[in-house]
Enzyme design. Sequence first.
Site, short mmCIF file in Angstrom:
data_model
loop_
_atom_site.label_atom_id
_atom_site.label_comp_id
_atom_site.label_asym_id
_atom_site.label_seq_id
_atom_site.Cartn_x
_atom_site.Cartn_y
_atom_site.Cartn_z
NE ARG A 65 -2.51 -1.48 3.30
CZ ARG A 65 -2.46 -2.71 3.82
NH1 ARG A 65 -2.99 -3.72 3.18
NH2 ARG A 65 -1.90 -2.92 4.98
CD GLU A 102 2.33 -10.44 17.63
OE1 GLU A 102 1.72 -10.82 18.64
OE2 GLU A 102 1.79 -9.79 16.72
#
Length: 179
Positions: A65, A102
């Site tokens: 994006r 993560e």
Amino acid sequence: MPSSPSSIDLRTWVRDIPDFPKPGILFRDLTPLMRDPEGWGEAIRLLGLLCERVQPDLIVGIESRGFIVGTALATIVGVGFVPVRKPGKLPGEVIGVDYSLEYGTDRLEIHSDALGDGSRVLIVDDLLATGGTAAACTELVLKAGGELCGFGFLAELAALEGRNRLPQEQPIESLIIYS
């Protein structure tokens, strides 16, 4: 804060989607903003004001994006655009940086000759969350020979403190900040 006040509330075009991509997550969908000419035009105008202040030679957009934000911004301010991509997407010689997520790791790459002339670079993306990808992009820009001059984001999830992972001496602008 944006470079200049706006009479338009960009949040009007952000759709909240609960439990996406997994339960407990509130996803901030920016595609309605991108779809609307008035909202999108105002977002790019505001990021253009950031460009007036920091004077980049190039806009670097992070896959995917960031390509949308970056190419629109580069076009409006009259500078070049350089994509930063996931592995194996760029032809020719690349420079890469691995970074932690993560759960696991990822990698970003840029053409090896994209920034070697010491170009002033503004890094842009749609969203600043934990800051891991933007921090990795910073490392990549510097490794490729660019001179960082700031960051621009459409939205920021401030509670995730991603801003703290970025160089504090650089301007960091988010048009919409969610606490």
